[in-house]
Design an enzyme around this catalytic site. Structure first.
Site, PDB file in Angstrom:
ATOM      1  N   LYS A  69     -30.272   5.752  -6.872  1.00 28.43           N
ATOM      2  CA  LYS A  69     -30.288   7.032  -7.593  1.00 28.43           C
ATOM      3  C   LYS A  69     -31.706   7.443  -8.001  1.00 28.43           C
ATOM      4  CE  LYS A  69     -26.716   8.661  -9.723  1.00 28.43           C
ATOM      5  NZ  LYS A  69     -25.410   8.919 -10.366  1.00 28.43           N
ATOM      6  N   HIS A 127       0.808  -1.218   0.000  1.00 30.80           N
ATOM      7  CA  HIS A 127       0.000   0.000   0.000  1.00 30.80           C
ATOM      8  C   HIS A 127       0.849   1.280   0.000  1.00 30.80           C
ATOM      9  CE1 HIS A 127      -3.438   2.448   0.430  1.00 30.80           C
ATOM     10  NE2 HIS A 127      -4.173   1.661   1.189  1.00 30.80           N
ATOM     11  N   THR A 172     -12.252   6.760   3.126  1.00 28.52           N
ATOM     12  CA  THR A 172     -11.232   7.386   2.299  1.00 28.52           C
ATOM     13  C   THR A 172     -11.840   8.473   1.426  1.00 28.52           C
ATOM     14  OG1 THR A 172     -10.216   5.207   2.173  1.00 28.52           O
ATOM     15  CG2 THR A 172      -9.370   6.889   0.689  1.00 28.52           C
TER      16      THR A 172
END
EC number: 2.3.1.137
Length: 612
Positions: A410, A327, A441
């Site tokens: 949606k 990572h 994140t």
């Protein structure tokens, strides 16, 4: 005319790098007020009063001084955070990175042209390797289109780290070695490394400057496989990369001291394009249940992958695939971009090679054999034991929720990512009867060398909504109103974080300035609420949207009593991988998944009924 010409030329991968704006430094006032909002869900009235006082003192005193120094740093560096983040989040960390920091995941090919099948894996591996080499070539010739958010170009620097990159352990701090070059910059290593049954082989991916064809790659992989099947297992030196970092660094120094040729082998592995791991397991999986493949990718055999390599392509013997990546040099979106490209190429060609079957007389792969002594053999044995022990403690589940997905969410005019995040908050709240500090994140690639910022989804609004959902006296109208407030708050905070206006990285910067200047750690960072709300990497829920593609990955939880929660959102489904430590009796990944599934249904019902 010149202008028309430039519009017709394709954009080059790295062409916007120098024009990207520097990473901003938020104002001290805004970061501290966001911080106070973030600790609120975890505080009693009394705790909150104490923390407010600590923050007030920090803001009026040492915080101001540190902030000024940070602004000075930001004047001299286009990204004030870059080196610090790399060091603090990755290179100085001492726990074994292969299991605790690396990300791994399953490839989605079994959903279409490559269902698990015996006797196919070398042939498939040669085709997928060929497509991967095409991607490397796109980067090398800078023909990969730069990614954008709307019309805003995003930083592409991390893509340089996908190939020919390796972390090297140090006694106190690791380093990253990157050997990749674009064609304009000069020659780039073009050899691959293949690992099989504890042995290591290498061959060049080019012949006369041309990428080997799948039949040629197949010949190389078959050679390796036949040798490994007919001869004893190797020394398994690769297992050392799964070790605690300082131990691995010392073992590596010893390895080099025995024989200088060992250093040459290490260089060959470090500079290779990537590693192909020929794995003998058959992690039976389906499009609805990827658990076995995900667990194998993340925790599997440490003797056939190089944990510090930026990309290990794992080939399972039932013809399915996975990957395991360091990572430190890049975030998962780089790998996701490549894997999505691979998936689309395979679909387009139905997983077949339609080109020439001719095989040029390329020299066979060369085996890389380390000189080892008793100490190295003991080190390898210790590494294997500790890896297997930790791997057995990690619980990984990866299931598809197939009742609905992006399109239904949606239709109800809600943001799909926020929808999943709030369902996760509620699922945790129901299971553990309390709010869970959570990290999502946020990407800061609009800025030069930007990577990530923390977005904290456990807002006071989210907790208020969770309370209405668990309070039988609240009706749907109340619950819906609270849910929409939580949605709105989440979306605002995410937008801030992506604009470099989060507060976690800013506070980290202030903490590190104090440390660099030899000042005592400011009281703010010693406050119990700092860690309780997730500060200092103490998030109970570590989560990330891996994207709206077919690609998924997983990471171990950040803390022992926490969860890793990673998901991809498709039109008709949400696929989630969750990790937890079995030795923690409070957490259980399958229970969280079940709770999460029912929360998704309840939320959809709330979103639709109230529109009647």
């Amino acid at each position: 005319m010149a202008n028309q010409l430039s519009q017709s030329l394709p954009e080059q991968t790295f062409q916007y790098q120098n024009s990207l704006p520097p990473l901003p430094v938020p104002s001290l006032q805004s970061s501290l007020s966001k911080y106070l909002d973030a600790v609120r869900p975890f505080a009693s009235e009394k705790d909150l009063k104490a923390t407010e006082e600590t923050v007030r003192k920090f803001q009026a005193g040492v915080g101001q001084e540190l902030h000024k120094k940070l602004l000075q740093r930001a004047k001299t560096k286009k990204n004030w955070l870059e080196e610090w983040w790399l060091d603090t989040a990755y290179l100085e960390v001492r726990i074994p990175s292969q299991l605790n920091v690396n990300f791994g995941g399953p490839a989605p090919y079994l959903e279409h042209c490559w269902p698990p099948a015996e006797g196919t894996y070398l042939q498939r591996a040669s085709i997928i390797t060929w497509h991967t080499l095409q991607y490397w070539n796109l980067l090398r010739t800078e023909r990969l289109a730069p990614q954008k958010a709307g019309k805003t170009p995003l930083d592409m620097d991390q893509f340089r780290m996908l190939f020919c990159t390796c972390k090297v352990p140090g006694v106190k701090k690791d380093t990253i070695r990157n050997y990749f070059k674009t064609e304009r910059e000069g020659p780039c290593p073009s050899h691959l490394v293949v690992m099989c049954r504890g042995r290591i082989f290498t061959f060049d991916a080019l012949c006369d400057g041309e990428i080997l064809t799948p039949p040629e790659i197949l010949r190389q992989l078959s050679y390796v496989k036949e040798r490994c099947d007919s001869e004893p297992e190797g020394d398994c030196v690769a297992a050392l990369t799964s070790e605690e970092r300082t131990r691995w660094a010392k073992a590596r120094e010893h390895l080099i001291s025995i024989d200088p040729h060992n250093n040459t082998i290490l260089e060959t592995i470090q500079s290779s394009l990537f590693v192909i791991s020929l794995d003998e397991v058959k992690p039976y999986s389906t499009p609805e249940n990827y658990s076995n493949m995900t667990a194998e990718a993340l925790t599997g055999n440490p003797t056939i992958r190089w944990g510090d390599k930026s990309y290990n392509s794992i080939v399972f013997s039932d013809g399915t695939f996975g990957s395991n990546c360091d990572h430190a040099p890049y975030d998962a979106m780089v790998l996701v971009s490549m894997c999505w490209y691979l998936d689309q190429q395979l679909r387009a060609t139905e997983g077949k090679w339609k080109g020439s079957e001719a095989v040029r007389p390329v020299s066979f792969p060369e085996e890389l054999v380390f000189t080892v002594d008793k100490k190295v053999i003991d080190d390898i044995s210790h590494a294997k034991k500790q890896h297997i022990k930790s791997a057995q403690d990690l619980q990984v589940v990866c299931y598809a929720f197939t009742a609905f997905g992006k399109s239904t969410i949606k239709q109800n005019k809600l943001h799909p990512d926020t929808f999943v995040q709030l369902a996760m908050q509620l699922a945790y709240y129901r299971l553990h009867k309390k709010p869970g500090s959570c990290y999502e994140t946020a990407m800061t690639r609009k800025f030069y060398h930007g990577r990530t910022e923390t977005m904290r989804p456990c807002t006071q609004e989210a907790v208020n909504w969770c309370k209405t959902m668990t309070d039988p006296t609240c009706n749907d109208g109340v619950r819906r109103k609270a849910m929409l407030q939580a949605f709105s708050r989440h979306n605002d905070l995410m937008a801030d974080a992506q604009e470099g206006q989060g507060f976690d990285r800013h506070l980290l910067g202030l903490y590190l300035i104090a440390k660099e200047e030899g000042l005592p750690t400011p009281e703010l960072f010693m406050d119990p609420l700092y860690a309780k709300s997730g500060g200092g990497g103490n998030f109970v829920l570590s989560s990330s949207l891996v994207g709206y593609t077919t690609v998924l990955g997983a990471v171990a939880p950040m803390v022992h009593h926490g969860y890793g929660f990673f998901y991809r959102i498709r039109d008709d489904r949400i696929v989630i991988s969750m990790s937890a430590w079995k030795s923690c009796h409070e957490t259980d990944a399958p229970s969280l998944f079940n709770s999460f599934s029912s929360c998704l249904h309840e939320m959809l019902q709330l979103a639709t009924t109230s529109q009647l």
